[in-house]
Design a protein around this motif. Sequence first.
Motif, short mmCIF file in Angstrom:
data_model
loop_
_atom_site.label_atom_id
_atom_site.label_comp_id
_atom_site.label_asym_id
_atom_site.label_seq_id
_atom_site.Cartn_x
_atom_site.Cartn_y
_atom_site.Cartn_z
N ARG A 184 0.82 -1.21 0.00
CA ARG A 184 0.00 0.00 0.00
C ARG A 184 0.86 1.27 0.00
O ARG A 184 0.32 2.38 0.10
N PHE A 221 -3.48 -10.70 -3.92
CA PHE A 221 -4.21 -9.44 -3.76
C PHE A 221 -3.58 -8.36 -4.64
O PHE A 221 -4.27 -7.64 -5.37
N ALA A 234 -5.23 -6.28 -7.59
CA ALA A 234 -5.45 -4.84 -7.39
C ALA A 234 -4.79 -4.01 -8.49
O ALA A 234 -5.32 -2.96 -8.88
N SER A 285 -9.11 -10.69 -1.94
CA SER A 285 -9.51 -9.65 -2.89
C SER A 285 -9.28 -8.25 -2.34
O SER A 285 -8.99 -7.32 -3.10
N THR A 286 -9.40 -8.06 -1.03
CA THR A 286 -9.17 -6.78 -0.37
C THR A 286 -9.16 -7.01 1.13
O THR A 286 -9.60 -8.06 1.61
N ASN A 294 -10.41 -4.31 2.92
CA ASN A 294 -11.35 -3.24 3.26
C ASN A 294 -12.55 -3.88 3.96
O ASN A 294 -13.33 -4.61 3.34
N TRP A 329 -7.28 1.71 3.19
CA TRP A 329 -8.07 0.80 2.35
C TRP A 329 -9.22 1.53 1.65
O TRP A 329 -10.23 0.91 1.31
N HIS A 363 -7.17 -0.41 -3.76
CA HIS A 363 -7.40 -1.11 -2.50
C HIS A 363 -8.25 -2.36 -2.67
O HIS A 363 -8.43 -3.13 -1.73
N ASP A 364 -8.77 -2.55 -3.89
CA ASP A 364 -9.67 -3.67 -4.15
C ASP A 364 -9.31 -4.27 -5.51
O ASP A 364 -8.62 -3.64 -6.32
#
Length: 343
Positions: A94, A125, A129, A146-147, A149, A169, A174-175
């Motif tokens: 991130r 992920f 993403a 997958s995320t 969040n 997130w 973020h996804d």
Amino acid sequence: MKLLYWLDEWLALAEDKRQASLPILGNDLLDDVFVKYHFVDPDKPLLFTFSPAGTNVQAQDLHADFSPWGYHLAQKQKVNIIAFQHLGKSNWFRSRNLIFFLEQLSTLLTPFSCKLGYGLSRGGFAVGAFAQLLKLDQVLLFHPVSTKNKNIVPWDDRSSTDLAQQFDWDSDYHDLNLGKAKGYIIYDPTNHIDRLHAKRYPELTHLRVFGMGHGTHASYLNKFGFYKQVAVDFINNQQIDIAQFRQQTRTLRLKEDYYQSLNKANVNSAHRLGLLSKAHRILIDEKEAHVQEHQAKIDIQPLIDIAIKHQDKHPQDAVQLLETAQQLVPDDPLVEHKLKQLS
């Protein structure tokens, strides 16, 4: 960001001079992510790999010969590779510096007509993403995430989800965002959270492996070359031979220590132990059928011919050959008859 500078200069070359300037390799450090790259031929696939959890490298572990997860695999297949290795235990790719790097990188990849992504769990992920940003054509994901969040996946109550909340997130990437990418997602359907994450990838071909868990048995599956064989198939052909994959997982299930390993890993879950017990009973029946099927295909005639040829000079050797043939095909009348003659 040496790679960005090199790619910019490389693109400015005439097409015939681009190939002459290869191979090229190098590395960059982007905050808490180490990236290593090796370019060999723009006509070959460009593979992106992102490291999974459990490869918890620290900055002090980096050295001149260090290679991120997946890097050597790509080199052996003689394809282009950009491999990203997270540093530290809780790291979900991130970093703003990393994202800026990827945004710039995505504009410099036009010579590569085939772009692939490969990742397990946390690495999967990142592949999902950044897939649209990097314009990936095909992806291979194991143990899907997958995320992290919580507003999107409130049912993901793993401890790793709580640890991941230290990151942002809500901002970009973020996804999952596959864009036009196709490919495969491989997971254990009895793992409730993995199954729900997998449902969020309807564009991909779903391959289910009962009992593989979520990363818990990675080292066990690695012992049988499971990940490597699937990844090599994917990298070289940009697809997986599904019939071969089914046979591979079926062969894996026929190994007794596979279930012993699963039982040990799931000792605290009565529900999963129950599922494994049921699967083990099915395994025993499958194994018996498997053995009978192969016994029917075994040609023991060469063993019988050699035994008959040498029965006078070497009767004990002939008996041993016939006993081996009898083990392979227990009910063969000719073998039984010859053994009685030599007894």
